[in-house]
Design a protein around this motif. Structure first.
Motif, PDB file in Angstrom:
ATOM      1  N   GLU A   1       0.871  -1.236   0.083  1.00  0.00           N
ATOM      2  CA  GLU A   1      -0.169  -0.027  -0.064  1.00  0.00           C
ATOM      3  C   GLU A   1       0.756   1.117   0.138  1.00  0.00           C
ATOM      4  OE1 GLU A   1      -2.500  -0.122   3.499  1.00  0.00           O
ATOM      5  OE2 GLU A   1      -3.562  -2.189   2.628  1.00  0.00           O
ATOM      6  N   LYS A   2       1.912   1.201   0.884  1.00  0.00           N
ATOM      7  CA  LYS A   2       2.684   2.512   0.774  1.00  0.00           C
ATOM      8  C   LYS A   2       3.566   2.544  -0.472  1.00  0.00           C
ATOM      9  CE  LYS A   2       3.681   2.232   5.944  1.00  0.00           C
ATOM     10  NZ  LYS A   2       3.672   3.617   6.252  1.00  0.00           N
ATOM     11  N   LEU A   3       3.952   1.351  -1.043  1.00  0.00           N
ATOM     12  CA  LEU A   3       4.753   1.512  -2.347  1.00  0.00           C
ATOM     13  C   LEU A   3       3.681   2.059  -3.429  1.00  0.00           C
ATOM     14  CD1 LEU A   3       7.103   1.165  -3.953  1.00  0.00           C
ATOM     15  CD2 LEU A   3       6.190  -1.618  -4.245  1.00  0.00           C
ATOM     16  N   TYR A   4       2.585   1.545  -3.603  1.00  0.00           N
ATOM     17  CA  TYR A   4       1.555   2.030  -4.502  1.00  0.00           C
ATOM     18  C   TYR A   4       1.268   3.596  -4.294  1.00  0.00           C
ATOM     19  CZ  TYR A   4      -2.788   2.239  -7.155  1.00  0.00           C
ATOM     20  OH  TYR A   4      -3.780   2.515  -8.038  1.00  0.00           O
ATOM     21  N   GLU A   5       1.045   3.967  -3.032  1.00  0.00           N
ATOM     22  CA  GLU A   5       0.454   5.099  -2.984  1.00  0.00           C
ATOM     23  C   GLU A   5       1.696   5.985  -3.311  1.00  0.00           C
ATOM     24  OE1 GLU A   5      -1.133   8.891  -1.637  1.00  0.00           O
ATOM     25  OE2 GLU A   5      -2.014   6.925  -1.803  1.00  0.00           O
ATOM     26  N   PHE A   6       3.081   5.748  -3.208  1.00  0.00           N
ATOM     27  CA  PHE A   6       4.147   6.633  -3.523  1.00  0.00           C
ATOM     28  C   PHE A   6       4.491   6.296  -4.952  1.00  0.00           C
ATOM     29  CE2 PHE A   6       8.588   7.181  -4.554  1.00  0.00           C
ATOM     30  CZ  PHE A   6       8.898   8.208  -4.237  1.00  0.00           C
ATOM     31  N   THR A   7       4.145   5.547  -5.734  1.00  0.00           N
ATOM     32  CA  THR A   7       4.545   5.399  -7.152  1.00  0.00           C
ATOM     33  C   THR A   7       3.450   5.763  -7.991  1.00  0.00           C
ATOM     34  OG1 THR A   7       3.719   2.978  -7.355  1.00  0.00           O
ATOM     35  CG2 THR A   7       6.132   3.281  -6.836  1.00  0.00           C
ATOM     36  N   GLN A   8       2.332   5.835  -7.502  1.00  0.00           N
ATOM     37  CA  GLN A   8       0.984   6.523  -8.090  1.00  0.00           C
ATOM     38  C   GLN A   8       0.925   7.738  -7.981  1.00  0.00           C
ATOM     39  OE1 GLN A   8      -0.499   4.509 -10.334  1.00  0.00           O
ATOM     40  NE2 GLN A   8       1.041   2.790  -9.926  1.00  0.00           N
TER      41      GLN A   8
ATOM     42  N   LYS B   1       6.252  11.501  -8.998  1.00  0.00           N
ATOM     43  CA  LYS B   1       6.511  12.652  -9.880  1.00  0.00           C
ATOM     44  C   LYS B   1       6.992  13.925  -9.090  1.00  0.00           C
ATOM     45  CE  LYS B   1       3.993  10.737 -13.590  1.00  0.00           C
ATOM     46  NZ  LYS B   1       2.732  10.844 -14.704  1.00  0.00           N
ATOM     47  N   GLN B   2       6.518  14.240  -7.797  1.00  0.00           N
ATOM     48  CA  GLN B   2       7.222  15.354  -7.041  1.00  0.00           C
ATOM     49  C   GLN B   2       8.500  14.954  -6.297  1.00  0.00           C
ATOM     50  OE1 GLN B   2       3.621  14.308  -6.651  1.00  0.00           O
ATOM     51  NE2 GLN B   2       3.210  15.440  -8.650  1.00  0.00           N
ATOM     52  N   TYR B   3       8.816  13.729  -6.369  1.00  0.00           N
ATOM     53  CA  TYR B   3       9.867  13.125  -5.638  1.00  0.00           C
ATOM     54  C   TYR B   3      11.401  14.074  -5.895  1.00  0.00           C
ATOM     55  CZ  TYR B   3      13.808  10.352  -3.711  1.00  0.00           C
ATOM     56  OH  TYR B   3      14.620   9.785  -3.036  1.00  0.00           O
ATOM     57  N   LYS B   4      11.675  14.438  -6.886  1.00  0.00           N
ATOM     58  CA  LYS B   4      12.681  15.417  -7.148  1.00  0.00           C
ATOM     59  C   LYS B   4      12.717  16.575  -6.463  1.00  0.00           C
ATOM     60  CE  LYS B   4      15.916  17.491 -10.654  1.00  0.00           C
ATOM     61  NZ  LYS B   4      17.182  16.856  -9.938  1.00  0.00           N
ATOM     62  N   ASN B   5      11.510  17.160  -6.380  1.00  0.00           N
ATOM     63  CA  ASN B   5      11.450  18.385  -5.644  1.00  0.00           C
ATOM     64  C   ASN B   5      11.111  18.462  -4.337  1.00  0.00           C
ATOM     65  OD1 ASN B   5      11.733  19.621  -8.214  1.00  0.00           O
ATOM     66  ND2 ASN B   5       9.689  19.297  -8.792  1.00  0.00           N
ATOM     67  N   GLN B   6      10.758  17.381  -3.827  1.00  0.00           N
ATOM     68  CA  GLN B   6      10.260  17.146  -2.345  1.00  0.00           C
ATOM     69  C   GLN B   6      11.122  16.368  -1.400  1.00  0.00           C
ATOM     70  OE1 GLN B   6       6.137  16.018  -2.438  1.00  0.00           O
ATOM     71  NE2 GLN B   6       5.424  18.006  -3.087  1.00  0.00           N
TER      72      GLN B   6
ATOM     73  N   HIS C   1       6.070  14.960   3.698  1.00  0.00           N
ATOM     74  CA  HIS C   1       6.190  13.571   3.555  1.00  0.00           C
ATOM     75  C   HIS C   1       6.582  13.485   1.995  1.00  0.00           C
ATOM     76  CE1 HIS C   1       4.537   9.384   4.746  1.00  0.00           C
ATOM     77  NE2 HIS C   1       5.624   9.127   3.949  1.00  0.00           N
ATOM     78  N   GLY C   2       7.811  13.756   1.679  1.00  0.00           N
ATOM     79  CA  GLY C   2       8.107  13.695   0.242  1.00  0.00           C
ATOM     80  C   GLY C   2       8.822  12.716  -0.229  1.00  0.00           C
ATOM     81  N   THR C   3       9.335  11.490   0.871  1.00  0.00           N
ATOM     82  CA  THR C   3       9.890  10.370   0.276  1.00  0.00           C
ATOM     83  C   THR C   3       9.038   9.132   0.417  1.00  0.00           C
ATOM     84  OG1 THR C   3      10.858  10.089   2.718  1.00  0.00           O
ATOM     85  CG2 THR C   3      12.185  11.270   0.930  1.00  0.00           C
ATOM     86  N   SER C   4       9.477   7.978   0.121  1.00  0.00           N
ATOM     87  CA  SER C   4       8.612   6.657   0.060  1.00  0.00           C
ATOM     88  C   SER C   4       8.431   6.070   1.455  1.00  0.00           C
ATOM     89  CB  SER C   4       9.059   5.720  -0.744  1.00  0.00           C
ATOM     90  OG  SER C   4      10.562   5.365  -0.451  1.00  0.00           O
ATOM     91  N   ARG C   5       9.516   6.103   2.446  1.00  0.00           N
ATOM     92  CA  ARG C   5       9.724   5.495   3.570  1.00  0.00           C
ATOM     93  C   ARG C   5       9.470   4.106   3.572  1.00  0.00           C
ATOM     94  NH1 ARG C   5       8.662   9.554   8.403  1.00  0.00           N
ATOM     95  NH2 ARG C   5       9.064  11.366   7.638  1.00  0.00           N
ATOM     96  N   ILE C   6       9.925   3.392   2.696  1.00  0.00           N
ATOM     97  CA  ILE C   6       9.651   2.031   2.389  1.00  0.00           C
ATOM     98  C   ILE C   6      11.195   1.232   2.856  1.00  0.00           C
ATOM     99  CG2 ILE C   6       7.823   2.030   0.762  1.00  0.00           C
ATOM    100  CD1 ILE C   6      10.154   1.359  -1.342  1.00  0.00           C
TER     101      ILE C   6
ATOM    102  N   GLY D   1      11.173  12.905 -11.537  1.00  0.00           N
ATOM    103  CA  GLY D   1      10.704  12.259 -10.175  1.00  0.00           C
ATOM    104  C   GLY D   1      11.022  10.744 -10.388  1.00  0.00           C
ATOM    105  N   ILE D   2      10.586  10.122 -11.337  1.00  0.00           N
ATOM    106  CA  ILE D   2      10.920   8.526 -11.592  1.00  0.00           C
ATOM    107  C   ILE D   2      12.235   8.242 -11.701  1.00  0.00           C
ATOM    108  CG2 ILE D   2      10.637   6.853 -13.202  1.00  0.00           C
ATOM    109  CD1 ILE D   2       7.735   7.807 -13.819  1.00  0.00           C
TER     110      ILE D   2
END
Length: 487
Positions: free
Chosen positions: A230-237, A241-246, A253-258, A290-291
């Motif tokens: 669920e955490k992985l899906y929420e992050f990747t979906q 795309k905002q990961y690089k900036n956040q 909460h800008g990282t996946s935390r997995i 982001g990807i």
């Protein structure tokens, strides 16, 4: 010590395949488990808990608690597939080989399956198991599972291991463009089996009482494969795309935390890639930064695993760059204690160290700031900081933690020159501009303005219960550079 527990089922058939779970507590996309179940023979599983070894490796109590909680779920999931899981206790790994020999003889097992682990102590343990089992005509087979690419498979044109991340990543990108590693299929439910003899086991619940954590940690770090996905899906979906900036902003909460889930194998790196490229039907498509940036972080983890295989000295507390073994680190236990307790007088450093102590986790940008402050501004040996992080991180993993600390200390694989030294005030002004993160973990500074909170010692403010800096940032930077120049 091994205590006795009773067998739980009637005897139906004797197993001949044994699956040894270690840092891979899942039933989906599990290399060794899948291969074992394809042999047409009944399987049984084992986990060996080693508290004295955990202490030697400085494993955090919260990480052990996380592991044990997931182990309970794994045991139930395996039983749903009619695979009993033996939970044994062998305090030190040097005694595991004899235990495995006794267990396989007691069960009538002829073939043991496990996923390969790469650190020195893990390899010594597995080599000893292989030796004693082979002497009795039994097979011990290891599978590549913890990494995307097999160890020693990423090489330069001269067939040498890569020492720098960027060219390593380039080769990985080329291979992924050709083929993204596939996940293993789900396993079938096997015929019900049980154990013919009494098997010594320990209670997971009893073990959990020895590693208590706060209710906050239980809520922040729930276990289970479904939770991880669920955490992985929420992050990747929705977030990638905002990961690089956040990703560098600790207040959001800008990282996946997995990382904690990856570390003990609740999910696999393969599953991360499958989730990342699922919107593109499994094709290697880097549609935005982001990807690409998050994929690079997955490959940093990969890189440090490969480094540990090719340069085993890094898992023996030795620097990657041999010449840095001569560095004159300061013996400053008082300064180290101030750093460890978040009382340095540098707000961003103190915020990070307090977050770590209270949650078992620290934002990655802040990890780098705290590590560089200890090794450069305080000129304290990186191994002391590496040990402290392992003793407190829920996602503490030898290769990544060692790699990050040596990167910060300029003793590792980083290609940047040693005089790259983060200014923690500048870092906090850039990545926590309003001081939101600082004020969360250093509430003494909550009344300060966004301009004051990053360096209260530089402003004329009223009395606050907060220490003055334990070191001058400018002069300590010069001291660090001089220390490296003298090598």
């Amino acid at each position: 010590m091994i205590t006795l527990d009773r067998p739980c089922l009637e005897n139906i058939i004797m197993p001949t395949q044994l699956i040894w779970f270690r840092q891979d507590l899942r039933i989906q996309d599990h290399s060794a488990l899948w291969h074992a179940t394809q042999q047409g023979q009944p399987c049984i599983a084992v986990v060996i808990l080693s508290p004295e070894q955990w202490q030697i490796h400085h494993d955090a109590s919260c990480k052990i608690n996380f592991y044990l909680r997931q182990l309970k779920i794994l045991q139930q999931h395996l039983l749903e597939k009619n695979i009993p899981l033996i939970v044994a206790q062998v305090n030190l790994w040097k005694n595991v080989a004899n235990y495995m020999l006794q267990l396989t003889e007691q069960l009538g097992v002829t073939h043991v399956y496990a996923n390969a682990e790469y650190a020195v102590h893990e390899k010594q343990r597995d080599d000893a198991v292989l030796k004693v089992l082979s002497q009795q005509g039994k097979k011990f087979q290891l599978f590549q599972d913890h990494t995307l690419f097999p160890a020693k498979s990423i090489r330069t044109q001269s067939n040498q291991p890569y020492k720098v991340f960027t060219p390593f990543k380039k080769v990985c990108f080329e291979r992924l463009q050709y083929s993204i590693p596939k996940c293993y299929p789900d396993i079938e439910t096997q015929q019900r089996i049980t154990l013919q003899n009494d098997i010594r086991q320990v209670s997971i619940d009893d073990m959990l009482t020895q590693y208590p954590v706060s209710e906050y940690m239980l809520q922040q770090w729930p276990v289970g494969e479904s939770i991880a996905h669920e955490k992985l899906y929420e992050f990747t979906q929705h977030q990638v795309k905002q990961y690089k900036n956040q990703r560098d902003l600790p207040a959001i909460h800008g990282t996946s935390r997995i990382s904690a889930y990856l570390n003990i194998g609740i999910i696999s790196a393969r599953q991360c890639l499958q989730a990342l490229f699922q919107p593109y039907h499994g094709e290697f498509v880097l549609s935005d930064k982001g990807i690409e940036t998050w994929l690079s972080e997955i490959l940093w983890r990969e890189f440090y695993q490969h480094i540990m295989v090719d340069y085993p000295k890094v898992s023996k507390s030795k620097p990657f760059k041999d010449e840095t073994a001569r560095l004159a680190w300061r013996d400053a236990p008082h300064d180290f204690e101030k750093w460890a307790q978040g009382q340095t007088g540098i707000p961003i450093v103190d915020a990070g160290m307090r977050e770590l102590k209270n949650t078992g986790w620290m934002h990655n940008r802040v990890r780098m700031i705290c590590a560089m402050f200890l090794t450069k501004n305080l000129l304290i040996d990186w191994r002391e900081g590496e040990r402290w992080f392992m003793q407190h991180l829920i996602d503490g993993e030898l290769a990544a933690n060692n790699g990050g600390w040596q990167w910060s200390a300029s003793t590792g694989t980083d290609s940047a020159p040693y005089f790259r030294i983060f200014n923690p005030v500048t870092q906090s002004e850039r990545f926590d501009p309003e001081g939101t993160y600082i004020k969360q973990w250093v509430p003494e500074l909550a009344s300060l303005s966004a301009k004051q909170v990053h360096a209260p010692f530089e402003h004329k403010i009223g009395h606050i219960e907060y220490p003055k800096p334990i070191v001058d940032l400018k002069s300590s930077r010069v001291r660090a550079i001089d220390a490296f120049k003298n090598l």
